[in-house]
Write a protein that holds these residues in place. Structure first.
Motif, short mmCIF file in Angstrom:
data_model
loop_
_atom_site.label_atom_id
_atom_site.label_comp_id
_atom_site.label_asym_id
_atom_site.label_seq_id
_atom_site.Cartn_x
_atom_site.Cartn_y
_atom_site.Cartn_z
N VAL A 7 52.35 25.66 -27.70
CA VAL A 7 51.36 26.12 -26.72
C VAL A 7 50.96 27.56 -27.03
O VAL A 7 49.78 27.91 -27.02
N THR B 249 51.85 19.63 -29.30
CA THR B 249 50.47 20.11 -29.20
C THR B 249 50.33 21.05 -28.01
O THR B 249 51.23 21.13 -27.16
N SER B 250 49.21 21.72 -27.92
CA SER B 250 48.98 22.63 -26.80
C SER B 250 48.82 21.88 -25.48
O SER B 250 48.99 22.45 -24.41
N VAL C 142 48.79 28.51 -30.58
CA VAL C 142 47.35 28.30 -30.69
C VAL C 142 46.62 29.62 -30.49
O VAL C 142 45.85 30.05 -31.33
N THR D 288 51.91 20.90 -34.69
CA THR D 288 50.97 19.85 -34.30
C THR D 288 51.21 18.58 -35.10
O THR D 288 51.12 17.47 -34.56
#
Length: 119
Positions: free
Chosen positions: A72, A33-34, A75, A28
């Motif tokens: 992804v 990021t997701s 998380v 991140t």
């Protein structure tokens, strides 16, 4: 087992747990990021370079694609791994010679069989 071997095993375990726990944070922080690659981030510049080198798209299996997939997946996986580890700390371990997992020293399975035979 020598103290050196125990320390090596403990250090390796702490390192592995730390790597799994920190992977989402590192990904991140560089822009994976997701929700996708963050605009203006280091990940965005990596993605741009990969796309230019590949004629306009990012190739499946490339470093950028793998890191984005990891971001992804990490998380959910990071949270799941942490919850699983914490849960394992509270599981009652059976004592030696106890096969029924109720925490006492006896094997209650024999008693269950005796009760069933009486019925």
């Amino acid at each position: 087992m020598s103290l050196g071997k125990v320390a090596a095993i403990a250090g390796g375990t702490v390192g592995a747990v730390g790597a799994v726990a920190l992977a989402p944070v590192v990904l991140t922080s560089i822009g994976f990021t997701s929700a996708g690659v963050a605009a203006g981030s280091f990940a965005a510049s990596m993605m741009s370079s990969a796309a230019i080198a590949n004629g306009g798209s990012v190739a499946a299996g490339s470093v950028v694609a793998v890191l984005q997939s990891a971001a992804v997946a990490s998380v959910g996986a990071g949270v799941g791994a942490a919850v699983g580890w914490v849960t394992s700390l509270f599981k009652k371990k059976p004592k030696h010679g106890d096969n029924d997992d109720d925490g006492d020293d006896g094997d209650d399975d024999e008693q269950v069989l005796k009760n069933k035979n009486k019925e």
